[in-house]
Design a protein around this motif. Structure first.
Motif, PDB file in Angstrom:
ATOM      1  N   HIS A  69      20.389  40.752  79.887  1.00  0.00           N
ATOM      2  CA  HIS A  69      20.855  42.063  79.441  1.00  0.00           C
ATOM      3  C   HIS A  69      20.471  42.313  77.990  1.00  0.00           C
ATOM      4  O   HIS A  69      20.204  41.381  77.230  1.00  0.00           O
ATOM      5  N   ALA A  70      20.451  43.592  77.638  1.00  0.00           N
ATOM      6  CA  ALA A  70      20.277  44.044  76.261  1.00  0.00           C
ATOM      7  C   ALA A  70      21.486  44.909  75.942  1.00  0.00           C
ATOM      8  O   ALA A  70      21.737  45.908  76.631  1.00  0.00           O
ATOM      9  N   THR A  71      22.248  44.522  74.927  1.00  0.00           N
ATOM     10  CA  THR A  71      23.537  45.130  74.643  1.00  0.00           C
ATOM     11  C   THR A  71      23.604  45.632  73.209  1.00  0.00           C
ATOM     12  O   THR A  71      23.287  44.876  72.277  1.00  0.00           O
ATOM     13  N   ASP A 104      27.636  46.847  65.083  1.00  0.00           N
ATOM     14  CA  ASP A 104      27.036  46.854  63.743  1.00  0.00           C
ATOM     15  C   ASP A 104      25.597  47.363  63.717  1.00  0.00           C
ATOM     16  O   ASP A 104      24.920  47.282  62.698  1.00  0.00           O
ATOM     17  N   GLY A 105      25.098  47.880  64.863  1.00  0.00           N
ATOM     18  CA  GLY A 105      23.758  48.445  64.895  1.00  0.00           C
ATOM     19  C   GLY A 105      22.687  47.517  65.432  1.00  0.00           C
ATOM     20  O   GLY A 105      21.557  47.939  65.660  1.00  0.00           O
ATOM     21  N   ARG A 106      23.021  46.246  65.643  1.00  0.00           N
ATOM     22  CA  ARG A 106      22.052  45.319  66.223  1.00  0.00           C
ATOM     23  C   ARG A 106      22.026  45.477  67.742  1.00  0.00           C
ATOM     24  O   ARG A 106      22.897  46.115  68.326  1.00  0.00           O
ATOM     25  N   VAL A 107      21.017  44.872  68.370  1.00  0.00           N
ATOM     26  CA  VAL A 107      20.981  44.746  69.820  1.00  0.00           C
ATOM     27  C   VAL A 107      20.944  43.259  70.139  1.00  0.00           C
ATOM     28  O   VAL A 107      20.171  42.510  69.542  1.00  0.00           O
ATOM     29  N   HIS A 108      21.799  42.843  71.069  1.00  0.00           N
ATOM     30  CA  HIS A 108      21.845  41.449  71.507  1.00  0.00           C
ATOM     31  C   HIS A 108      21.100  41.352  72.837  1.00  0.00           C
ATOM     32  O   HIS A 108      21.479  42.007  73.811  1.00  0.00           O
ATOM     33  N   VAL A 109      20.044  40.567  72.856  1.00  0.00           N
ATOM     34  CA  VAL A 109      19.244  40.367  74.060  1.00  0.00           C
ATOM     35  C   VAL A 109      19.522  38.960  74.579  1.00  0.00           C
ATOM     36  O   VAL A 109      19.367  37.979  73.841  1.00  0.00           O
ATOM     37  N   VAL A 110      19.938  38.875  75.833  1.00  0.00           N
ATOM     38  CA  VAL A 110      20.123  37.596  76.507  1.00  0.00           C
ATOM     39  C   VAL A 110      19.183  37.591  77.698  1.00  0.00           C
ATOM     40  O   VAL A 110      19.222  38.507  78.524  1.00  0.00           O
ATOM     41  N   ALA A 111      18.303  36.596  77.753  1.00  0.00           N
ATOM     42  CA  ALA A 111      17.324  36.525  78.836  1.00  0.00           C
ATOM     43  C   ALA A 111      17.214  35.102  79.351  1.00  0.00           C
ATOM     44  O   ALA A 111      17.172  34.164  78.564  1.00  0.00           O
ATOM     45  N   GLU A 112      17.176  34.972  80.675  1.00  0.00           N
ATOM     46  CA  GLU A 112      16.973  33.671  81.303  1.00  0.00           C
ATOM     47  C   GLU A 112      15.731  33.687  82.168  1.00  0.00           C
ATOM     48  O   GLU A 112      15.424  34.688  82.820  1.00  0.00           O
ATOM     49  N   GLY A 113      15.040  32.571  82.136  1.00  0.00           N
ATOM     50  CA  GLY A 113      13.839  32.384  82.933  1.00  0.00           C
ATOM     51  C   GLY A 113      13.089  31.186  82.390  1.00  0.00           C
ATOM     52  O   GLY A 113      13.662  30.343  81.704  1.00  0.00           O
ATOM     53  N   SER A 114      11.807  31.125  82.691  1.00  0.00           N
ATOM     54  CA  SER A 114      11.013  30.000  82.198  1.00  0.00           C
ATOM     55  C   SER A 114      10.886  30.078  80.682  1.00  0.00           C
ATOM     56  O   SER A 114      11.006  31.149  80.079  1.00  0.00           O
ATOM     57  N   ARG A 115      10.649  28.934  80.072  1.00  0.00           N
ATOM     58  CA  ARG A 115      10.441  28.890  78.614  1.00  0.00           C
ATOM     59  C   ARG A 115       9.247  29.767  78.231  1.00  0.00           C
ATOM     60  O   ARG A 115       9.280  30.465  77.220  1.00  0.00           O
ATOM     61  N   ALA A 116       8.208  29.744  79.057  1.00  0.00           N
ATOM     62  CA  ALA A 116       7.012  30.537  78.764  1.00  0.00           C
ATOM     63  C   ALA A 116       7.329  32.035  78.778  1.00  0.00           C
ATOM     64  O   ALA A 116       6.951  32.773  77.859  1.00  0.00           O
ATOM     65  N   ALA A 117       8.041  32.501  79.805  1.00  0.00           N
ATOM     66  CA  ALA A 117       8.338  33.932  79.924  1.00  0.00           C
ATOM     67  C   ALA A 117       9.323  34.399  78.855  1.00  0.00           C
ATOM     68  O   ALA A 117       9.149  35.475  78.272  1.00  0.00           O
ATOM     69  N   THR A 118      10.342  33.603  78.573  1.00  0.00           N
ATOM     70  CA  THR A 118      11.293  34.005  77.528  1.00  0.00           C
ATOM     71  C   THR A 118      10.615  33.986  76.166  1.00  0.00           C
ATOM     72  O   THR A 118      10.893  34.832  75.315  1.00  0.00           O
ATOM     73  N   GLY A 119       9.709  33.044  75.957  1.00  0.00           N
ATOM     74  CA  GLY A 119       8.947  33.012  74.708  1.00  0.00           C
ATOM     75  C   GLY A 119       8.071  34.249  74.549  1.00  0.00           C
ATOM     76  O   GLY A 119       7.927  34.783  73.441  1.00  0.00           O
TER      77      GLY A 119
END
Length: 95
Positions: A39-41, A45-60
């Motif tokens: 998700h992207a939340t 305070d104006g930031r966006v928190h991105v949480v992503a799961e998957g392979s190290r290559a794809a998240t990188g």
């Protein structure tokens, strides 16, 4: 060291002008193209928190895209943390 296909969780706090400019939608589209879940939340305070799961290559790759200068708005800083994947995420959503 983890292999590129080991599942990981990326937690990235994106600082800058990233709310109200299509940033979360853009992030969701890139994450889905890479086969990631999460998700992207917007944060208060104006930031966006991105949480992503998957392979190290794809998240990188997603992290590199967040820092690429091609996002909507303006990214000043991305602070990331890595941990083993926890699971339990379905699709990639904007919050």
């Amino acid at each position: 060291m983890a292999a590129d296909d080991d599942p990981v969780r990326l937690s990235a706090w994106v600082h800058g002008y990233v709310q109200g400019v299509g940033f979360r939608w853009w992030t969701r589209a890139r994450a889905l193209e890479l086969g990631l879940t999460g998700h992207a939340t917007n944060a208060a305070d104006g930031r966006v928190h991105v949480v992503a799961e998957g392979s190290r290559a794809a998240t990188g790759k997603l992290l590199a895209l967040l820092r690429s200068g091609t996002t909507p708005g303006r990214v000043d800083l991305v602070v990331e943390a890595w941990e083993p994947a926890r699971g339990g995420l379905m699709g990639f959503v904007e919050r």
